[in-house]
Design a protein around this motif. Structure first.
Motif, PDB file in Angstrom:
ATOM      1  N   THR A 427      63.949  67.219 -33.224  1.00 16.75           N
ATOM      2  CA  THR A 427      63.023  68.277 -32.774  1.00 16.75           C
ATOM      3  C   THR A 427      62.520  67.946 -31.375  1.00 16.75           C
ATOM      4  O   THR A 427      62.141  66.808 -31.098  1.00 16.75           O
ATOM      5  N   VAL A 428      62.528  68.974 -30.517  1.00  8.43           N
ATOM      6  CA  VAL A 428      62.052  68.759 -29.150  1.00  8.43           C
ATOM      7  C   VAL A 428      60.539  68.543 -29.183  1.00  8.43           C
ATOM      8  O   VAL A 428      59.782  69.348 -29.732  1.00  8.43           O
ATOM      9  N   ILE A 429      60.098  67.441 -28.582  1.00  9.97           N
ATOM     10  CA  ILE A 429      58.654  67.135 -28.581  1.00  9.97           C
ATOM     11  C   ILE A 429      58.053  67.167 -27.173  1.00  9.97           C
ATOM     12  O   ILE A 429      56.847  67.042 -26.994  1.00  9.97           O
ATOM     13  N   GLY A 430      58.881  67.369 -26.178  1.00  4.47           N
ATOM     14  CA  GLY A 430      58.349  67.477 -24.812  1.00  4.47           C
ATOM     15  C   GLY A 430      59.479  67.458 -23.813  1.00  4.47           C
ATOM     16  O   GLY A 430      60.619  67.110 -24.162  1.00  4.47           O
ATOM     17  N   SER A 431      59.165  67.855 -22.572  1.00  2.86           N
ATOM     18  CA  SER A 431      60.193  67.796 -21.529  1.00  2.86           C
ATOM     19  C   SER A 431      59.544  67.740 -20.158  1.00  2.86           C
ATOM     20  O   SER A 431      58.354  68.011 -20.008  1.00  2.86           O
ATOM     21  N   ARG A 432      60.345  67.381 -19.170  1.00  3.41           N
ATOM     22  CA  ARG A 432      59.830  67.241 -17.807  1.00  3.41           C
ATOM     23  C   ARG A 432      61.004  67.415 -16.842  1.00  3.41           C
ATOM     24  O   ARG A 432      62.118  67.003 -17.159  1.00  3.41           O
ATOM     25  N   SER A 433      60.735  68.002 -15.665  1.00  6.02           N
ATOM     26  CA  SER A 433      61.844  68.136 -14.718  1.00  6.02           C
ATOM     27  C   SER A 433      62.181  66.757 -14.161  1.00  6.02           C
ATOM     28  O   SER A 433      61.315  65.900 -14.020  1.00  6.02           O
ATOM     29  N   ALA A 434      63.449  66.557 -13.854  1.00  7.13           N
ATOM     30  CA  ALA A 434      63.896  65.242 -13.356  1.00  7.13           C
ATOM     31  C   ALA A 434      64.296  65.399 -11.891  1.00  7.13           C
ATOM     32  O   ALA A 434      65.099  66.269 -11.568  1.00  7.13           O
ATOM     33  N   PRO A 435      63.741  64.542 -11.019  1.00  3.09           N
ATOM     34  CA  PRO A 435      64.038  64.679  -9.593  1.00  3.09           C
ATOM     35  C   PRO A 435      65.501  64.433  -9.258  1.00  3.09           C
ATOM     36  O   PRO A 435      66.024  64.946  -8.285  1.00  3.09           O
ATOM     37  N   SER A 436      66.182  63.631 -10.084  1.00  4.81           N
ATOM     38  CA  SER A 436      67.600  63.321  -9.843  1.00  4.81           C
ATOM     39  C   SER A 436      68.117  62.741 -11.154  1.00  4.81           C
ATOM     40  O   SER A 436      67.433  62.800 -12.173  1.00  4.81           O
ATOM     41  N   GLY A 437      69.301  62.147 -11.109  1.00  7.08           N
ATOM     42  CA  GLY A 437      69.835  61.526 -12.323  1.00  7.08           C
ATOM     43  C   GLY A 437      69.178  60.204 -12.666  1.00  7.08           C
ATOM     44  O   GLY A 437      69.494  59.584 -13.669  1.00  7.08           O
ATOM     45  N   LEU A 438      68.255  59.746 -11.803  1.00  2.82           N
ATOM     46  CA  LEU A 438      67.559  58.476 -12.060  1.00  2.82           C
ATOM     47  C   LEU A 438      66.290  58.751 -12.869  1.00  2.82           C
ATOM     48  O   LEU A 438      65.359  59.378 -12.365  1.00  2.82           O
ATOM     49  N   LEU A 439      66.297  58.302 -14.115  1.00  2.00           N
ATOM     50  CA  LEU A 439      65.110  58.495 -14.948  1.00  2.00           C
ATOM     51  C   LEU A 439      64.427  57.154 -15.131  1.00  2.00           C
ATOM     52  O   LEU A 439      65.077  56.160 -15.465  1.00  2.00           O
ATOM     53  N   GLN A 440      63.144  57.098 -14.856  1.00  2.00           N
ATOM     54  CA  GLN A 440      62.435  55.820 -14.848  1.00  2.00           C
ATOM     55  C   GLN A 440      61.006  56.069 -15.324  1.00  2.00           C
ATOM     56  O   GLN A 440      60.156  56.449 -14.540  1.00  2.00           O
ATOM     57  N   TRP A 441      60.805  55.911 -16.616  1.00  6.49           N
ATOM     58  CA  TRP A 441      59.466  56.120 -17.151  1.00  6.49           C
ATOM     59  C   TRP A 441      58.917  54.767 -17.569  1.00  6.49           C
ATOM     60  O   TRP A 441      59.443  54.099 -18.459  1.00  6.49           O
ATOM     61  N   MET A 442      57.827  54.362 -16.942  1.00  9.61           N
ATOM     62  CA  MET A 442      57.272  53.046 -17.263  1.00  9.61           C
ATOM     63  C   MET A 442      55.946  53.207 -17.986  1.00  9.61           C
ATOM     64  O   MET A 442      55.176  54.121 -17.681  1.00  9.61           O
ATOM     65  N   GLY A 443      55.711  52.296 -18.938  1.00 13.24           N
ATOM     66  CA  GLY A 443      54.462  52.364 -19.684  1.00 13.24           C
ATOM     67  C   GLY A 443      54.383  53.678 -20.442  1.00 13.24           C
ATOM     68  O   GLY A 443      55.342  54.121 -21.059  1.00 13.24           O
ATOM     69  N   ASP A 444      53.216  54.315 -20.342  1.00 13.97           N
ATOM     70  CA  ASP A 444      53.017  55.563 -21.070  1.00 13.97           C
ATOM     71  C   ASP A 444      53.282  56.781 -20.214  1.00 13.97           C
ATOM     72  O   ASP A 444      52.790  57.865 -20.504  1.00 13.97           O
ATOM     73  N   ASP A 445      54.039  56.595 -19.144  1.00 12.90           N
ATOM     74  CA  ASP A 445      54.393  57.723 -18.294  1.00 12.90           C
ATOM     75  C   ASP A 445      55.474  58.549 -18.993  1.00 12.90           C
ATOM     76  O   ASP A 445      56.654  58.456 -18.687  1.00 12.90           O
ATOM     77  N   LEU A 446      55.061  59.325 -19.998  1.00 14.39           N
ATOM     78  CA  LEU A 446      55.992  60.138 -20.776  1.00 14.39           C
ATOM     79  C   LEU A 446      55.592  61.604 -20.626  1.00 14.39           C
ATOM     80  O   LEU A 446      54.427  61.898 -20.322  1.00 14.39           O
ATOM     81  N   PRO A 447      56.505  62.529 -20.843  1.00 13.74           N
ATOM     82  CA  PRO A 447      56.122  63.943 -20.780  1.00 13.74           C
ATOM     83  C   PRO A 447      55.005  64.251 -21.771  1.00 13.74           C
ATOM     84  O   PRO A 447      54.871  63.576 -22.806  1.00 13.74           O
TER      85      PRO A 447
END
Ligand code: BGC
Length: 830
Positions: A427-447
Motif C-alpha cells: 500500500t502506498v504510504i507516501g511519495s515525494r518528487s525526486a530531483p534525479s536518480g540519486l535518492l538519499q534520505w538520511m535519518g527521518d527525512d522521509l516523505p
C-alpha cells in the motif's frame, strides 16, 4: 583575541552599548531557562532529536533548533528538489575572488535562504586547508593558505550571522582529506597546527565571533576530535575565548564521557547518540559531571537566544538585512571567481565570428561538488544556455567531443521521477518528487506520512525522454534488493552486495552496476521504475536510505566524437572547449587517485587545438586538474564549480561584458611535481611530515615550478605597480601601494603582499601571504591600495615555550600579482 563572554558582559558601572545590554539580557534568559530544566531534559537537549534538529523544551520556552548544510546554499531538512535552494559557486571559487566583501554578501544571502527554510544554523563554512591536491573535498574548502582562508571565512561567517543565522565553522581540525576519515589519526606538530590548520579557525573566532564550530571525524595526535580536551577546551575556548556551541560532525561522537570531557556540546544526528539518555545515566552513575552538562546546555541555550529560539531573549538580529537577489549574486560571484590563467594574444574576450562550443559539460554543466554540500537549485544555466543567450546573432555550434564519465552517471537529463513509498502490503504510504536518480534520505527525512517502521519499499518511478536515439544503459548504485524495469521489461530483480567499508555513506560513494541496455528513440518517453526493498533497521545510529538509478546515453566511438569536435572547431573562428571532472572524481567520502581529467578529454583538447589555434579551454572543476595541453591552446579559464548561474557568468566573461576577476587560491600543478600529496594513512596514521610546508610554501622549498602559481590570474587590462610605502610602527605595519591601470578598459586588481624574511631561514617558508586588497581603476587611472599586515604575519609558534614568538629582524615586503610575479619591494626592520 575574542573577548570571553564574561569580559564582554562586563561589570560595575560600565556604560553598555545597546548590543552589550541585549547580550546581558540574553545571558540572563539563558540562566533562567537553564534553571527550569531537569537532568533528563538537559541531556536530551544535547542530542539531535533527528537528522537535523534538537528537541524543543517548552518548559524552558525553547523552540527546536534546526541545522542544515551549507556551504554554497541551504539544502534544508529534506534531500529533495521540492524546496530548492540557491546554489552559489564552490568555496574554492569564493576564495578565488580574494574578496572578503563578496564572501560577506554570500553569507547575507545564505542567511536569507536559511530563514526562508526555518533553519537556525548553517553547517558551514569549511575552512580545512588544501594540504594535498588529492583531497576529495578540496572544492569545499577555500585555499592552501591559512590567511586567505581566514579572511574569506571571517566575512562569510559575519555575513551569515548578520542575518541572524548561526554558523558552524568546520571541521575542527585537520580534516584535510577523506580516506578513512572516520578513523584516521593525523600526526602533526603543534607548530603546524597553530601556523596552518588552526589559523583560519582562530582568525574567524577572533574576528567574526562564530556561534558554532563542528568537530571533525578524524583523530589528531591520538585523540579523536570530538574528545579533544586540549584543542577544544584549552585552545578554542580557553585561549581564544570561543563561547559558541561545539557540534559533532554527523556520527562522529563515540563516547558519552569522553565527548563531555572533551568539550562536545551537541551529538548529531539523533535520535540514537552518545548523549540524551546515556548522558543522564552517566551523570546519575557518577561517571559524568553535571556541571559540565550545564556548561554545554548553557551554550546551546545561548545559541537559541542568539537566533531567536528562546522565549524572553531578544535575538542578535531583530531586523534582517535587505533582501538579496540570489540569481544575480550567484552570477556576480561566479564571474569574479573565474581565473584566466593563460590568454595569448588577447584570445579573450572573444572577437566577432563563429564559435564552436565543445564538451559534455558545456551542455550538462557541473555546477556543484558532491556529498553533503549538495543543494538543489531551482535552475541551472549551462555554458550552452549562457552562450546561446549571449550570442544570438552569431553562429554557435555545439559538439559533445568526449564523455567525462568513466562509469554510469546519475539519471538526470530527461528523467521525471517520483519516489513512491509502500508498506509491506504494497500500500502506498507516501511519495515525494525526486530531483534525479540519486535518492538519499538520511535519518527521518522521509516523505510525509512515512516512518522507518512502516516503510517496506521505495520505488523511483516516472518517465525518461531520451535526447538521443540508440542503446541506452541503465544501472543501479546501492546495496540491497532492487528491481529495475524499463518500458515494461524487467532487467534486474536481485540483490546487490558491494563490500562494506564501515562508512555510513558507503552506499552513496560506490560504483553503479549496469543492468539494462535498451534501444530507445529520441523524444519518445518510456516508463522507468527502480524498486528498492528496504532492509530491517540496522544497529547503526543513523538510518540512511540511499540508492541511485544510473543512466548512460548511447555510446559513440570516442575517436569519431573527437574527430567531429575537431571538424566543428575547424569550421569556426574560435573553439571553446569545456572540460570537467565528475562526481566520481570530486566528492565528499573519498580522495582522488590522480589529477587527470576523466575520459578522453585531454585527447579532445589536443585534437581541437590542432584544428584551430584560437582554442579557449574552460576548466569546470572544483580543484586542480592537470592540463598537459595548456601551452598549445590560446586561453585557459578556470571556472571551478560555478554554481547555478555558471553558464551566464561564463558568457559575461567570454564576451568581455565583464572581466574574469579570480586569482588562484591554491597552486595548480601536476601530481608528480606536487610536493605534498599523501592522503592514505598507514596503520591508521597519516603523518603530516612536511610540517609547515604545504601549498606554495612547499613548492618554493622544493624549488619546483607549478603549472600556475598561487595568486596568479589575468584580467582584461594591464597594471603597472608604481610605488610602495610602508609604515612600520609598534602599533602595526601598513603598506600603501600605488598602481596604475595601463590598459584600455576599466579593471580590478588584487594587490598581494608577501612577507619574506631578510635572511633565509630553513625553518620558515621563503615568503608567505601577509595581506591583500582589491582595487578598481579606469584606463590610465592610478589608484592606491592600503594593506594592513597583521602582527601574526611576523610570528611563529615556538614549541619550546608553547607560545607565539614575534620574530624581529629585517623583512622584505613584496608587492605582487602572484607569488612568482613580484613587482616592487620594500625592506623593513621590525
Ligand atoms: C559532513 C559534514 C556535514 C554533515 C551533515 C558530514 O558527513 O562531513 O560537513 O555537515 O555530514 O550533512
Amino acid at each position: 583575541m575574542a573577548a570571553s563572554s564574561d569580559s564582554r558582559r562586563g561589570g560595575g558601572d560600565m556604560v553598555r552599548t545597546p548590543a552589550e545590554t541585549a547580550e546581558v539580557r540574553r545571558e540572563a534568559a539563558v540562566e533562567a531557562a537553564l534553571g527550569k530544566l531537569d537532568l533528563d531534559a538537559k541531556a536530551r537537549l544535547l542530542a539531535g532529536q533527528d537528522m537535523w534538529s534538537l528537541p524543543a523544551l517548552p518548559e524552558a520556552g525553547l523552540a527546536s533548533l534546526v541545522m542544515s548544510d551549507g556551504p554554497i546554499g541551504v539544502r534544508g531538512v529534506h534531500w529533495s528538489a521540492d524546496d530548492p535552494s540557491v546554489a552559489l559557486p564552490s568555496p574554492t571559487a569564493l576564495a578565488a575572488t580574494w574578496d572578503p566583501g563578496l564572501a560577506h554578501r554570500a553569507g547575507v544571502l545564505l542567511a536569507q535562504e536559511a530563514r526562508r527554510k526555518g533553519v537556525h544554523v548553517l553547517l558551514a563554512p569549511t575552512v580545512n586547508l588544501h594540504r594535498s591536491p588529492l583531497g576529495g573535498r578540496h572544492f569545499e574548502a577555500y585555499s592552501e593558505d591559512p590567511y586567505l582562508t581566514g579572511r574569506i571565512g571571517t566575512e562569510y561567517v559575519r555575513g551569515v550571522q548578520s542575518g541572524g543565522v548561526g554558523t558552524t565553522v568546520k571541521h575542527f581540525v585537520a580534516n584535510d582529506a577523506e580516506t578513512d576519515r572516520l578513523t584516521v589519526n593525523n600526526l602533526l606538530s603543534e607548530r603546524a597546527l597553530r601556523e596552518l590548520y588552526l589559523a583560519p579557525f582562530e582568525a574567524i573566532v577572533e574576528n567574526a565571533h562564530p556561534w558554532g564550530i563542528m568537530t571533525a571525524y578524524n583523530t589528531v595526535n591520538g585523540t579523536t576530535m570530538t574528545e579533544h580536551h586540549h584543542l577544544v577546551n584549552e585552545v578554542l575556548r580557553g585561549e581564544w575565548g570561543f563561547d559558541g556551541i561545539n557540534v559533532s560532525d554527523w556520527t562522529a561522537a563515540r563516547s558519552t564521557t569522553g565527548a563531555l570531557a572533551g568539550g562536545l556540546d551537541i551529538a548529531m544526528p539523533g535520535p540514537r547518540t552518545v548523549y540524551g539518555e546515556a548522558l543522564a545515566r552517566a551523570v546519575r552513575d557518577g561517571e559524568a559531571d553535571e556541571a559540565r552538562v550545564d556548561e554545554a546546555v548553557r551554550r546551546v541555550l545561548r545559541l537559541a537566544a542568539r537566533v531567536g529560539a528562546l522565549d524572553g531573549a531578544e535575538p542578535v538580529v531583530t531586523e534582517p538585512p535587505a533582501p538579496v537577489d540570489g540569481e544575480s549574486l550567484a552570477r556576480e560571484i561566479a564571474r569574479r571567481s573565474f581565473v584566466l590563467v593563460r590568454n595569448e594574444n588577447g584570445a579573450l574576450p572573444l572577437g566577432p565570428g563563429r564559435v564552436a562550443l565543445i564538451g559534455a559539460a558545456a551542455r550538462d554543466a557541473r555546477v556543484l561538488g558532491g556529498g553533503s554540500a549538495t543543494v538543489f537549485p531551482a535552475r541551472t544555466v549551462s555554458p550552452l544556455d549562457g552562450l546561446t543567450a549571449a550570442l544570438p546573432d552569431r553562429s554557435l555550434t555545439y559538439a559533445l567531443g568526449a564523455d567525462p564519465n568513466t562509469e554510469l552517471p546519475v539519471a538526470d537529463q530527461g528523467f521525471e521521477l517520483r519516489a513512491v513509498c509502500r508498506d509491506s502490503h504494497g500500500t502506498v504510504i507516501g511519495s515525494r518528487s525526486a530531483p534525479s536518480g540519486l535518492l538519499q534520505w538520511m535519518g527521518d527525512d522521509l516523505p510525509e506520512g512515512v516512518t522507518h517502521d512502516t516503510l517496506h519499499s521505495v520505488e523511483l518511478t516516472g518517465t525518461f525522454t531520451p535526447r538521443e536515439t540508440g542503446t541506452h544503459t541503465l544501472g543501479i548504485k546501492g546495496l540491497g534488493p532492487f528491481r529495475l524495469t524499463v518500458a515494461g521489461t524487467t532487467y534486474f530483480d536481485d540483490v546487490q552486495r558491494p563490500a562494506e567499508d564501515g562508512d555510513p555513506f558507503a552506499a552513496f560513494f560506490g560504483a553503479p552496476v549496469p543492468h539494462a541496455r535498451v534501444d530507445l528513440t529520441a523524444g519518445e518517453p518510456v516508463e522507468v521504475s527502480l524498486t528498492y526493498t528496504v532492509p530491517p533497521p540496522s544497529g547503526h545510529p543513523m538510518h540512511a536510505i540511499g540508492f541511485t538509478l544510473a543512466h548512460q546515453d548511447p555510446q559513440r566511438d570516442p575517436d569519431e566524437l573527437i574527430a567531429e569536435a575537431a571538424a566543428a572547431a575547424r569550421a569556426a573562428d574560435t573553439a571553446v572547449v569545456v572540460v570537467a571532472t565528475t562526481d566520481r572524481v570530486e566528492s565528499e567520502g573519498f580522495d582522488r587517485r590522480d589529477l587527470r581529467l576523466p575520459g578522453r578529454q585531454d585527447d579532445l583538447v589536443h585534437a581541437v587545438a590542432a584544428a584551430n589555434p584560437d582554442t579557449v579551454v574552460v576548466v569546470n572543476s572544483g580543484s586542480p586538474v592537470e592540463m598537459p595541453w595548456r601551452d598549445d591552446v590560446a586561453a585557459v579559464l578556470l571556472t571551478w564549480f560555478p554554481g547555478q548561474e555558471g553558464g551566464a557568468a561564463l558568457a559575461d566573461v567570454l564576451t568581455g561584458a565583464h572581466e574574469p576577476g579570480g586569482r588562484l587560491p591554491t597552486t595548480w600543478g601536476s601530481l608528480t611535481d606536487a610536493p605534498v600529496t599523501r592522503v592514505v594513512p598507514e596503520n591508521g596514521e597519516l603523518p603530516y611530515d612536511e610540517d609547515v610546508f604545504i601549498g606554495y610554501r612547499a613548492w618554493e622549498k622544493h624549488g619546483r615550478t607549478p603549472a600556475y602559481p598561487f595568486g596568479h590570474g589575468l584580467g582584461y587590462t594591464d597594471w603597472t605597480y608604481e610605488s610602495v610605502e610602508v609604515d612600520a610602527t609598534a602599533e602595526g605595519t601598513t603598506a600603501k601601494v600605488r598602481l596604475r591601470n595601463t590598459g584600455d578598459r576599466p579593471g580590478r586588481e588584487t594587490v598581494q603582499l608577501y612577507l619574506a624574511p631578510g635572511e633565509a631561514d630553513p625553518t620558515r617558508p621563503a615568503r608567505w601571504l601577509a595581506g591583500f586588497a582589491g582595487v578598481e581603476a579606469g584606463p590610465g587611472e592610478s589608484v592606491e591600495a592600503t594593506v594592513v599586515l597583521p602582527r601574526r604575519a611576523f610570528e611563529i609558534w615556538d614549541e619550546a615555550t608553547m607560545s607565539w614568538s614575534f620574530v624581529k629582524g629585517s623583512y622584505e615586503i613584496q608587492v605582487a600579482r602572484s607569488i612568482t610575479d613580484r613587482r616592487i619591494t620594500a625592506t623593513i626592520n621590525v
